[in-house]
Write a protein that holds these residues in place. Sequence first.
Motif, mmCIF file in Angstrom:
data_model
loop_
_atom_site.group_PDB
_atom_site.id
_atom_site.type_symbol
_atom_site.label_atom_id
_atom_site.label_comp_id
_atom_site.label_asym_id
_atom_site.label_seq_id
_atom_site.Cartn_x
_atom_site.Cartn_y
_atom_site.Cartn_z
ATOM 1 N N THR A 140 -0.939 5.211 0.557
ATOM 2 C CA THR A 140 -1.927 3.931 0.932
ATOM 3 C C THR A 140 -2.653 3.187 0.074
ATOM 4 N N THR A 315 -3.987 -3.057 1.190
ATOM 5 C CA THR A 315 -4.395 -3.406 2.571
ATOM 6 C C THR A 315 -5.304 -2.568 3.080
ATOM 7 N N GLY A 318 -3.563 -0.652 5.708
ATOM 8 C CA GLY A 318 -3.044 -1.441 6.615
ATOM 9 C C GLY A 318 -4.281 -2.046 7.537
#
Length: 622
Positions: A140, A315, A318
Amino acid sequence: QVYYHPLQGKGPRVFLGNFFFCALNSSDISCSGDSRWIQSNNDSVNLWALRDYSFTLIAPAAYTVCGLTPGGAAWCWGKGSEGQLGNGEYVASSARPVSINPARVFTSLAADAASNHTCGLGTSGDAWCWGYNYFGQLGTGDTANRANPVAVGGDLTFASLAVGGNHTCGLTPAGAAWCWGLNVNGQLGDGSHTNRTTPGLVGASGGVVVPVTATPTVGPAPSVVPTTVPGTAVGARSVRVTNVTDTSFTVSWATDRATTGTIRWGPDDGTTPATVANDRRGASTVSTVHYVTVSGRTPSSRYRFDVVSDSTVDTNGGAHYVVTTGSTLAITTPSLTYGTVSLRDGGVPTGVIVQVVASGSNGTSAPLTDLIVASDQRTWAVNLGNLRTATLDAPFAFTDATVLTVLAEGGVDGSAIGTVTVADALTGSLSLTLSDEITVSLQTGWNLVALRANPASPMLVPDACRAINATVTGAAVEVNRWIDSGWEGHFCALPPHRFAIEAGEGYFVRMSAPATWTYRGTLLASPVTRSLGAGWNLVGASAVSGTPSTAAGSCAQLNAAQAGTAIEVDRWIDGGWEGHRCGLPPNDFTLEAGRGYFIRLVRPATWAPTGASPVSASAVQR
């Protein structure tokens, strides 16, 4: 490892986890073995007889099992303290399957008996992971545990996934392999021993992709060879938002190798951030520290952004990073403070981000930063007239006695942290020296300690033993941690219980002689926030900030949401326990960075250590 044995297609498929195994016969599943996390009425013969569930595949992890239904739904059961159940909750365990949240359709699941995370492959080749993430194994871009499935970064499409001990790999339809997570033994196959929080291409060398074939270019060779190759995955760390005003904000971060750095930003309206803002030194700047300012915005408005290092986009799992600008304030009086930052050998750093936070009786300010480049000749300068309160709605009041905590982040050159009063900072008295080495003094007998830095590479308890014993042979005897209401220990001379040493945790180290423990890492400028459970919790103060700087301050913080939550805070000092009972005046000791503390609660709560700066005024912390 997790083993799969089809029994030549004539019987149940057998899957081995950590101290247990499962058999899947048609759609019926049964498991046997260690039931510490997955409990039933008959532990020795059949831990689960899940007749109400129909699974086509099961994926056992260390103490968790996930099953895949014929419709592609994932259900998990067992240990869940690091989010392994994928249902959005951090709980000790679940003895029955729970559905992951939000519900997704998977074509396969992957787990490993040496890991505490699980990954699933979506119908479009998208990869999703959940659970333990200390080494970046979820892909991530960070190291935060996740209790919900999160998308693996890099916008890659996979044909299959495989999970190993704290790392993950994926195979694309074209046959390319990408891996991420723990890399202490080179298991990511990129020619390095550096962990990755996003996918890296197998076959790279030191993080730079080596092509199998190359087409000669026409014309002379370039005079400068780029230090990075666009498209190579690189993780951002220490992402900070500072210098927030009514119309602007600054984003800074560090990378483990030199890259270009930009951010993509936009209004927080649900759209993907698309406006590009470049590094203050120019779009072509290649560095291990990155500094981008966005200006001309609207007061009291929310914006979202993504961090881009070369072609790798962070990001925030996300969710995108979000910042809210402050309100418009009256003009304040300028007050310029300054100091110096040097390399370990006394040299001039080429790029350093300096963060300044003020602390006093009125709390802690929002942070300010400055970027030092080579032409600044080691000098940083921050104007305290720009200080705002943590809520950004008023100027932060300070006096000559107000303490400033100054953190210098130099990327691969290391970091440094120190404190100074405003009066001394106005004369430039604070001098910091970048270093990636942290030294802890340990005494004979028991020592209750905590990390003050994020280790440069993953640290297992045998690594700590070896580092200590390198200074005095045989000095380190054992290291213990408190987990699930009991002790787990590692004898330095024996192999069992090779757990990870992590920031925010406390550890009991028993020594046969005095010695020092030196490790490399990035100093933590802010506390690690911990979710604590009812009963005893052993926590570590990796950094402290704000006021008050006492055990009573932690009691007040823990009891703020519901009175009576915190019972006591204890520390180990001079070979014995000293305790502070919440609500009573005795033994209100000061919290210190690098120490461990026991906190007893009657219900779960969230704790972030409060306290004065980690060292005294005008001192330098290496």
